[in-house]
Enzyme design. Structure first.
Site, PDB file in Angstrom:
ATOM      1  N   TYR A   1      -0.232 -17.813  -7.930  1.00  0.00           N
ATOM      2  CA  TYR A   1      -1.059 -17.673  -6.718  1.00  0.00           C
ATOM      3  C   TYR A   1      -1.922 -16.413  -6.800  1.00  0.00           C
ATOM      4  O   TYR A   1      -3.073 -16.415  -6.368  1.00  0.00           O
ATOM      5  CB  TYR A   1      -0.180 -17.620  -5.461  1.00  0.00           C
ATOM      6  CG  TYR A   1       0.341 -18.968  -5.043  1.00  0.00           C
ATOM      7  CD1 TYR A   1      -0.433 -19.827  -4.269  1.00  0.00           C
ATOM      8  CD2 TYR A   1       1.601 -19.400  -5.427  1.00  0.00           C
ATOM      9  CE1 TYR A   1       0.034 -21.072  -3.889  1.00  0.00           C
ATOM     10  CE2 TYR A   1       2.082 -20.641  -5.056  1.00  0.00           C
ATOM     11  CZ  TYR A   1       1.288 -21.479  -4.288  1.00  0.00           C
ATOM     12  OH  TYR A   1       1.744 -22.711  -3.920  1.00  0.00           O
TER      13      TYR A   1
ATOM     14  N   LYS B   1       0.628 -27.452  -9.052  1.00  0.00           N
ATOM     15  CA  LYS B   1       0.547 -26.217  -9.824  1.00  0.00           C
ATOM     16  C   LYS B   1       1.945 -25.827 -10.290  1.00  0.00           C
ATOM     17  O   LYS B   1       2.903 -26.168  -9.579  1.00  0.00           O
ATOM     18  CB  LYS B   1      -0.080 -25.082  -9.017  1.00  0.00           C
ATOM     19  CG  LYS B   1       0.432 -24.820  -7.606  1.00  0.00           C
ATOM     20  CD  LYS B   1       1.815 -24.491  -7.274  1.00  0.00           C
ATOM     21  CE  LYS B   1       2.602 -23.435  -7.939  1.00  0.00           C
ATOM     22  NZ  LYS B   1       4.007 -23.340  -7.410  1.00  0.00           N
TER      23      LYS B   1
HETATM   24  P1  NDP Z   1      12.154 -30.211  -6.361  1.00  0.00           P
HETATM   25  O1  NDP Z   1      13.242 -29.848  -7.290  1.00  0.00           O
HETATM   26  O2  NDP Z   1      12.425 -30.120  -4.896  1.00  0.00           O
HETATM   27  O3  NDP Z   1      11.663 -31.705  -6.639  1.00  0.00           O
HETATM   28  C1  NDP Z   1      11.259 -32.117  -7.916  1.00  0.00           C
HETATM   29  C2  NDP Z   1      11.472 -33.627  -8.033  1.00  0.00           C
HETATM   30  O4  NDP Z   1      11.019 -34.031  -9.325  1.00  0.00           O
HETATM   31  C3  NDP Z   1      12.937 -34.044  -7.975  1.00  0.00           C
HETATM   32  O5  NDP Z   1      13.409 -34.229  -6.662  1.00  0.00           O
HETATM   33  C4  NDP Z   1      12.915 -35.350  -8.747  1.00  0.00           C
HETATM   34  O6  NDP Z   1      12.489 -36.404  -7.881  1.00  0.00           O
HETATM   35  C5  NDP Z   1      11.784 -35.148  -9.762  1.00  0.00           C
HETATM   36  N1  NDP Z   1      12.297 -34.913 -11.117  1.00  0.00           N
HETATM   37  C6  NDP Z   1      11.991 -35.662 -12.201  1.00  0.00           C
HETATM   38  N2  NDP Z   1      12.614 -35.211 -13.272  1.00  0.00           N
HETATM   39  C7  NDP Z   1      13.341 -34.145 -12.897  1.00  0.00           C
HETATM   40  C8  NDP Z   1      14.219 -33.265 -13.596  1.00  0.00           C
HETATM   41  N3  NDP Z   1      14.449 -33.384 -14.908  1.00  0.00           N
HETATM   42  N4  NDP Z   1      14.805 -32.267 -12.899  1.00  0.00           N
HETATM   43  C9  NDP Z   1      14.556 -32.111 -11.578  1.00  0.00           C
HETATM   44  N5  NDP Z   1      13.745 -32.938 -10.873  1.00  0.00           N
HETATM   45  C10 NDP Z   1      13.142 -33.948 -11.526  1.00  0.00           C
HETATM   46  O7  NDP Z   1      10.899 -29.312  -6.751  1.00  0.00           O
HETATM   47  P2  NDP Z   1       9.633 -28.989  -5.852  1.00  0.00           P
HETATM   48  O8  NDP Z   1       9.267 -30.186  -5.072  1.00  0.00           O
HETATM   49  O9  NDP Z   1       9.847 -27.728  -5.128  1.00  0.00           O
HETATM   50  O10 NDP Z   1       8.519 -28.697  -6.989  1.00  0.00           O
HETATM   51  C11 NDP Z   1       7.872 -29.741  -7.689  1.00  0.00           C
HETATM   52  C12 NDP Z   1       6.508 -29.248  -8.171  1.00  0.00           C
HETATM   53  O11 NDP Z   1       5.719 -28.899  -7.039  1.00  0.00           O
HETATM   54  C13 NDP Z   1       6.535 -28.012  -9.062  1.00  0.00           C
HETATM   55  O12 NDP Z   1       5.546 -28.111 -10.059  1.00  0.00           O
HETATM   56  C14 NDP Z   1       6.205 -26.879  -8.113  1.00  0.00           C
HETATM   57  O13 NDP Z   1       5.590 -25.765  -8.753  1.00  0.00           O
HETATM   58  C15 NDP Z   1       5.254 -27.565  -7.160  1.00  0.00           C
HETATM   59  N6  NDP Z   1       5.273 -26.954  -5.814  1.00  0.00           N
HETATM   60  C16 NDP Z   1       4.068 -26.643  -5.237  1.00  0.00           C
HETATM   61  C17 NDP Z   1       4.024 -26.076  -3.981  1.00  0.00           C
HETATM   62  C18 NDP Z   1       2.710 -25.788  -3.337  1.00  0.00           C
HETATM   63  O14 NDP Z   1       2.721 -25.161  -2.269  1.00  0.00           O
HETATM   64  N7  NDP Z   1       1.608 -26.218  -3.886  1.00  0.00           N
HETATM   65  C19 NDP Z   1       5.259 -25.762  -3.255  1.00  0.00           C
HETATM   66  C20 NDP Z   1       6.472 -26.177  -3.929  1.00  0.00           C
HETATM   67  C21 NDP Z   1       6.458 -26.745  -5.180  1.00  0.00           C
HETATM   68  P3  NDP Z   1      13.067 -37.894  -8.024  1.00  0.00           P
HETATM   69  O15 NDP Z   1      14.537 -37.758  -7.749  1.00  0.00           O
HETATM   70  O16 NDP Z   1      12.332 -38.651  -7.011  1.00  0.00           O
HETATM   71  O17 NDP Z   1      12.787 -38.329  -9.438  1.00  0.00           O
END
Ligand code: NDP
Length: 372
Positions: free
Chosen positions: A223, A138
């Site tokens: 949410y 989401k």
């Molecule tokens: P993070 O920043 O921690 O991780 C995102 C990952 O996406 C990065 O580590 C990277 O992984 C990859 N990525 C690819 N392109 C990009 C870019 N241009 N900039 C930054 N990162 C990029 O974010 P979150 O994990 O917190 O959030 C990711 C998604 O999950 C969002 O949509 C958020 O809304 C959702 N989310 C949902 C939650 C829930 O409870 N359902 C809780 C937290 C987040 P790599 O280095 O491996 O490419």
């Protein structure tokens, strides 16, 4: 498909290589009394190895029906670390340029897209074109039009599209929905949803519109948008909204800091909600009807979720949300199970239509009609 025994053998082999603390984290979710499972297992690749991707991967170690088998990442060092931690073979590791090749990989049934919001649209469509099921975090996309395009692409490819609505499987939340359906609260007339936290680092992608598609509303306010619907049990027909900004340097144009919004439902029920990046301790749902109430506080965090109704405390046990979500989603994809509250792409498009209308209402100042 992998059998349960196959999974356990691999899990044990991986576990031997794990430091005790990590093993404890994974094993803590598993009951020694779990009955043996020999049914089909969904083989999942995670795309985006960030904060939430890591949480999902750790939780999946305790799943019965879902197993982490691959990764898609732009960061080679993370891929190496995940390979070592989760026992992922080289042939199941991809980057953002070459992941269309998963098409030819029988070790991957589904891809869980856990990247910044604005990337979900193109990434899910590529997953669908590769013939794999998509699970998407989401918000599913940054607007309803993109969300609908993702739904259409998955339909056309004959694959399922599910959205990471983990609260749709949370036991106390489901108990309230069951009680509401049984009439325990009488005629439901009011819902209040409060969703917020104080966001830190001003340079993060969540505060960059190109990657986030918006501010608090896309990230945490959604949410309350989604919660209004599953707590009241109807889809809204109008919305009004007001935006306030106390820090225009941190929250630039197109990044909402705080939005209050109100939703009206066909039965006459109304919802009053707050979405903000500037207050902590803001995770509360309150539902009120003519014969009783239900409260969840916290309502949507990782838990334990706490709740009560006018009849007393809710005592359903805490579960690791992502473990239950992935097992349930595997059941939906592999066995055609139907959850009490849907988690499919169409469901998520409804939330995005509401979010689109909220943004519009903050600008027009008018009551915006909704047709979901
Ligand atoms: P993070 O920043 O921690 O991780 C995102 C990952 O996406 C990065 O580590 C990277 O992984 C990859 N990525 C690819 N392109 C990009 C870019 N241009 N900039 C930054 N990162 C990029 O974010 P979150 O994990 O917190 O959030 C990711 C998604 O999950 C969002 O949509 C958020 O809304 C959702 N989310 C949902 C939650 C829930 O409870 N359902 C809780 C937290 C987040 P790599 O280095 O491996 O490419």
């Amino acid at each position: 498909m992998h059998s349960r025994r196959d999974f356990l053998q691999k899990f044990t082999a991986t576990a031997i290589a794990l430091p005790l603390a990590q093993l404890h984290g994974a094993a803590a979710n598993k009951s020694p009394f779990d009955e043996a499972y020999n049914g089909p297992v969904l083989k999942v690749a995670i795309m985006g190895l960030g904060g939430y991707g890591t949480r999902v991967a750790d939780a999946m170690a305790a799943c019965k029906k879902a197993k982490l088998t691959g990764v898609i990442s732009g960061t080679p060092a993370k891929v190496k670390a995940w390979q070592a931690k989760y026992g992922i073979p080289e042939k199941n590791c991809y980057n953002y340029e070459n992941f269309d090749e998963i098409k030819n990989n029988p070790d991957i049934d589904a891809v869980y897209v856990i990247t910044p919001n604005a990337l979900h649209h193109s990434q899910v469509i590529r997953v669908a074109k590769a013939g794999k099921h998509a699970i998407c975090e989401k918000p599913m996309a940054v607007n309803a039009k993109e969300g609908q395009e993702m739904v259409d692409a998955c339909k056309q490819a004959g694959v399922k599209l599910l959205v990471g609505y983990r609260m749709h499987f949370e036991p106390k939340t489901l108990e309230i929905i069951r009680q509401r359906n049984a009439g325990a609260f009488g005629k439901v007339l009011f819902f209040q949803g409060l969703s917020g936290f104080i966001i830190g680092d001003p340079t993060q992608w969540r505060l960059n519109r190109q990657l986030s598609g918006g501010g608090a509303m896309m990230d945490i306010g959604i949410y309350s948008v989604n919660g209004s619907r599953y707590m009241i049990g109807e889809d809204p027909i109008w919305v009004t909204a007001q935006e306030t900004k106390t820090d225009p340097v941190k929250f630039k144009e197109g990044i909402d800091e705080t939005i209050q919004f109100q939703l009206g439902f066909p039965s006459g029920a109304v919802a009053s909600c707050l979405s903000t990046y500037s207050l902590d301790n803001l995770d509360r749902f309150f539902l009120n009807g003519t014969e009783g109430f239900a409260e969840l506080y916290p309502a949507t965090g990782y838990g334990p979720i706490q709740g009560r109704t006018s009849k007393g405390e809710l005592t359903q046990p805490h579960v690791t949300h992502q473990t239950v979500q992935m097992d349930e989603m595997a059941g939906i994809i592999l066995e055609g199970n139907k959850p009490l509250v849907p988690v499919d792409g169409e469901e998520a498009v409804k939330d995005l239509k509401i979010v689109d209308a909220i943004f519009k209402a903050t600008k027009t100042g008018k009551k915006e009609p909704l047709a979901l």
